[in-house]
Motif scaffolding. Structure first.
Motif, mmCIF file in Angstrom:
data_model
loop_
_atom_site.group_PDB
_atom_site.id
_atom_site.type_symbol
_atom_site.label_atom_id
_atom_site.label_comp_id
_atom_site.label_asym_id
_atom_site.label_seq_id
_atom_site.Cartn_x
_atom_site.Cartn_y
_atom_site.Cartn_z
ATOM 1 N N ALA A 28 8.628 2.419 2.776
ATOM 2 C CA ALA A 28 7.927 2.491 1.612
ATOM 3 C C ALA A 28 7.430 1.017 0.831
ATOM 4 C CB ALA A 28 8.627 3.107 0.470
ATOM 5 N N ASP A 29 8.409 -0.033 1.173
ATOM 6 C CA ASP A 29 8.255 -1.261 0.608
ATOM 7 C C ASP A 29 7.078 -1.976 1.414
ATOM 8 O OD1 ASP A 29 10.377 -0.848 -1.114
ATOM 9 O OD2 ASP A 29 11.806 -2.125 -0.084
ATOM 10 N N ARG A 30 6.942 -1.342 2.720
ATOM 11 C CA ARG A 30 5.955 -2.177 3.427
ATOM 12 C C ARG A 30 4.626 -1.341 3.648
ATOM 13 N NH1 ARG A 30 10.517 -3.524 4.035
ATOM 14 N NH2 ARG A 30 11.326 -5.625 4.747
ATOM 15 N N GLY A 31 4.430 -0.215 2.818
ATOM 16 C CA GLY A 31 3.237 0.629 2.669
ATOM 17 C C GLY A 31 3.156 1.582 4.183
ATOM 18 N N VAL A 32 4.267 1.752 4.769
ATOM 19 C CA VAL A 32 4.122 2.594 5.973
ATOM 20 C C VAL A 32 4.394 4.135 5.578
ATOM 21 C CG1 VAL A 32 5.378 2.975 7.911
ATOM 22 C CG2 VAL A 32 5.090 0.807 7.401
#
Length: 169
Positions: A28-32
């Motif tokens: 989530a922190d990396r937009g995956v």
């Protein structure tokens, strides 16, 4: 790197759930877009462990990786009667990322399928996660369809099981 996962025990549930949550947060922190935060409740992990579906690999620092092995998967593949081995929940702790543990677990799962006499090895990933799809394709899987869940779509991938593992590129 050969690995020998062991069946998860009820005492592993908290570690399994914590690894899943850590990976959900990392993605989530990396937009995956793969596993939304909180998408696998602890109670469900406990039920799956009780059913003998989870396998774990530990190292000196604790839980290093997990894999969930199934022999049918109607939720994703429908009522397909084709004998196959299915993988879900392939998780590698971030401290072990890039050391081949994920590939080794896939090789282990394929060997289990071959030993059981099934002809196909199947898994899936969200269609919105092209990096994971590329990883699975690099491991010898081919996309064979999609499943629409309303909120997201998953790409279905499979590979035939041979008497020996396919060569890795």
């Amino acid at each position: 790197m050969p690995v020998t996962p062991v069946p998860a025990r009820p005492t592993d549930v908290d570690d399994l759930h914590a690894l899943r949550r850590a990976l959900e947060d990392w993605m989530a922190d990396r937009g995956v877009d793969q596993w939304p935060r909180g998408s696998l409740p602890r109670e469900r992990v406990a039920q799956q462990v009780d059913a003998g579906e989870w396998w774990v690999v530990r190292d000196d620092e604790g839980l290093a990786a997990t894999i969930r092995l199934l022999w049918s998967d109607p939720d994703f593949w429908g009522d397909d009667p084709t004998p196959a081995v299915y993988v879900h929940g392939l998780m590698v702790a971030r401290r072990r990322s890039g050391d081949g543990l994920g590939s080794a677990l896939l090789d282990w799962a394929a060997a289990r399928g071959r030993d059981a006499g099934v002809g196909l090895f199947r898994l899936d990933c969200r269609t919105s996660n092209p990096a994971l799809r590329r990883y699975y394709e690099s491991q010898g899987f081919t996309a064979v369809g999609e499943r629409d869940f309303g909120t997201h779509r998953n790409t279905l991938l499979e590979q035939p099981l041979r008497t020996s593992p396919p060569a890795r590129s």
